[in-house]
Write a protein that holds these residues in place. Structure first.
Motif, PDB file in Angstrom:
ATOM      1  N   GLN A 183     -19.252 -40.468-130.307  1.00 30.85           N
ATOM      2  CA  GLN A 183     -19.813 -39.590-129.614  1.00 30.85           C
ATOM      3  C   GLN A 183     -19.611 -39.755-128.017  1.00 30.85           C
ATOM      4  OE1 GLN A 183     -21.744 -36.474-129.948  1.00 30.85           O
ATOM      5  NE2 GLN A 183     -20.967 -36.340-131.901  1.00 30.85           N
ATOM      6  N   ASP A 184     -19.668 -41.078-127.683  1.00 27.67           N
ATOM      7  CA  ASP A 184     -19.683 -41.711-126.229  1.00 27.67           C
ATOM      8  C   ASP A 184     -17.997 -41.284-125.878  1.00 27.67           C
ATOM      9  OD1 ASP A 184     -22.174 -42.117-125.818  1.00 27.67           O
ATOM     10  OD2 ASP A 184     -21.795 -44.543-126.473  1.00 27.67           O
ATOM     11  N   LEU A 185     -17.002 -41.377-126.982  1.00 25.21           N
ATOM     12  CA  LEU A 185     -15.650 -41.571-126.322  1.00 25.21           C
ATOM     13  C   LEU A 185     -15.352 -40.296-125.604  1.00 25.21           C
ATOM     14  CD1 LEU A 185     -14.145 -43.117-129.536  1.00 25.21           C
ATOM     15  CD2 LEU A 185     -15.024 -44.051-127.648  1.00 25.21           C
ATOM     16  N   ALA A 186     -15.629 -39.165-125.968  1.00 17.33           N
ATOM     17  CA  ALA A 186     -15.438 -37.905-125.279  1.00 17.33           C
ATOM     18  C   ALA A 186     -15.754 -37.851-123.729  1.00 17.33           C
ATOM     19  CB  ALA A 186     -15.845 -36.663-125.801  1.00 17.33           C
ATOM     20  N   HIS A 187     -16.636 -38.681-123.423  1.00 20.05           N
ATOM     21  CA  HIS A 187     -17.172 -38.677-122.064  1.00 20.05           C
ATOM     22  C   HIS A 187     -16.417 -39.907-121.405  1.00 20.05           C
ATOM     23  CE1 HIS A 187     -20.942 -36.385-122.812  1.00 20.05           C
ATOM     24  NE2 HIS A 187     -20.715 -36.733-124.086  1.00 20.05           N
ATOM     25  N   LEU A 188     -15.491 -40.546-121.819  1.00 22.39           N
ATOM     26  CA  LEU A 188     -14.790 -41.419-121.093  1.00 22.39           C
ATOM     27  C   LEU A 188     -13.579 -41.067-120.593  1.00 22.39           C
ATOM     28  CD1 LEU A 188     -15.795 -44.340-123.627  1.00 22.39           C
ATOM     29  CD2 LEU A 188     -16.490 -44.195-121.107  1.00 22.39           C
ATOM     30  N   PRO A 189     -13.049 -41.320-119.230  1.00 20.94           N
ATOM     31  CA  PRO A 189     -12.117 -40.898-118.761  1.00 20.94           C
ATOM     32  C   PRO A 189     -10.774 -41.473-119.112  1.00 20.94           C
ATOM     33  CG  PRO A 189     -12.971 -42.721-117.223  1.00 20.94           C
ATOM     34  CD  PRO A 189     -13.939 -42.252-118.416  1.00 20.94           C
ATOM     35  N   ALA A 190      -9.672 -40.739-119.303  1.00 25.06           N
ATOM     36  CA  ALA A 190      -8.392 -41.201-119.594  1.00 25.06           C
ATOM     37  C   ALA A 190      -8.077 -42.166-118.639  1.00 25.06           C
ATOM     38  CB  ALA A 190      -7.273 -39.939-119.319  1.00 25.06           C
ATOM     39  N   GLY A 191      -7.534 -43.370-119.165  1.00 28.41           N
ATOM     40  CA  GLY A 191      -6.999 -44.648-118.486  1.00 28.41           C
ATOM     41  C   GLY A 191      -7.991 -45.652-118.433  1.00 28.41           C
ATOM     42  N   ALA A 192      -9.346 -45.312-118.947  1.00 28.01           N
ATOM     43  CA  ALA A 192     -10.286 -46.424-119.282  1.00 28.01           C
ATOM     44  C   ALA A 192      -9.776 -47.121-120.296  1.00 28.01           C
ATOM     45  CB  ALA A 192     -11.702 -46.014-119.390  1.00 28.01           C
ATOM     46  N   GLU A 193      -9.959 -48.542-120.336  1.00 29.35           N
ATOM     47  CA  GLU A 193      -9.491 -49.522-121.475  1.00 29.35           C
ATOM     48  C   GLU A 193     -10.807 -49.680-122.367  1.00 29.35           C
ATOM     49  OE1 GLU A 193      -7.798 -53.217-120.171  1.00 29.35           O
ATOM     50  OE2 GLU A 193      -6.876 -52.154-118.392  1.00 29.35           O
ATOM     51  N   VAL A 194     -10.843 -48.775-123.410  1.00 31.62           N
ATOM     52  CA  VAL A 194     -12.068 -48.545-124.321  1.00 31.62           C
ATOM     53  C   VAL A 194     -11.849 -49.239-125.549  1.00 31.62           C
ATOM     54  CG1 VAL A 194     -13.677 -47.075-125.237  1.00 31.62           C
ATOM     55  CG2 VAL A 194     -12.540 -46.460-123.260  1.00 31.62           C
ATOM     56  N   THR A 195     -13.107 -50.178-125.978  1.00 25.35           N
ATOM     57  CA  THR A 195     -13.412 -50.839-127.072  1.00 25.35           C
ATOM     58  C   THR A 195     -14.500 -50.340-127.704  1.00 25.35           C
ATOM     59  OG1 THR A 195     -11.656 -52.679-126.395  1.00 25.35           O
ATOM     60  CG2 THR A 195     -13.295 -52.882-128.559  1.00 25.35           C
TER      61      THR A 195
END
Length: 201
Positions: A55-67
């Motif tokens: 659910q959180d992933l859709a709120h994160l900007p493109a280009g963020a390094e997400v784990t």
């Protein structure tokens, strides 16, 4: 059965219906508010603890390094199906397999009220946080002792995978070197809380 085994089993069962509950306004609104306040930027290293179905992933900007990490393979499978490009790993939030200072932002959405040892989870989040980073929390905490009604309701909720209604933010922070730099009530279901390193601005 350990606490982690119980939590994993609960969320294996809940994976198929979790998104329905997550879209309810009292649950969804605080998440939207958190990301408006967090203002996460491309290039930042972001750890989502208890990523669930993503659910959180859709709120994160493109280009963020997400784990993202989670105990439940079924929840992680649904998160992967979102196709966000985030790195997703099965991992225990009480024993994060990352070096100190690995992330600029750590997100704990509806996690600290569910895990077996919230103080340990928060301490691990602080350990992997960069010295100038932020920890953002969604959750409901109580500083007053719970009465009989709240204790019963809490036992029922935790048995079905819901939030404990007896946890204190002060007790959860304990000796972890962080301080509350923002806290607001976003709904009856959750507060939005920002923690920063105790030596930070």
């Amino acid at each position: 059965m350990t606490t982690n085994d119980r939590i994993r089993a609960i969320y294996q069962r809940l994976a198929a219906v979790y998104d329905v509950a997550a879209r309810l306004p009292p649950v969804a609104r605080p998440r939207t508010r958190l990301f408006a306040l967090a203002d996460i930027r491309p290039g930042q290293r972001v750890l989502v603890v208890g990523v669930g179905t993503g659910q959180d992933l859709a709120h994160l900007p493109a280009g963020a390094e997400v784990t993202g990490i989670d105990l439940s393979p079924a929840m992680l499978a649904r998160a992967r199906a979102r196709g966000t490009g985030a790195t997703l790993r099965e991992m225990d939030a009480e024993q994060l397999d990352f070096p100190d200072g690995s992330f600029d932002v750590v997100l704990l959405s509806y996690v600290l009220s569910v895990v077996g040892d919230p103080a340990r989870v928060l301490a691990e989040a602080a350990r992997v946080l960069a010295p100038d980073g932020d920890i953002w929390i969604l959750g409901k905490f109580y500083e007053t002792p719970p009465g009989p009604g709240r204790r019963v309701a809490s036992r029922v909720l935790t048995a079905i995978g819901g939030a404990s209604l007896t946890r204190s933010l002060t007790a959860t922070i304990a000796d972890t070197p962080v301080r509350v730099s923002h806290r607001e009530t976003a709904s009856r279901a959750a507060d939005v809380i920002r923690l920063t390193p105790a030596t930070g601005a």
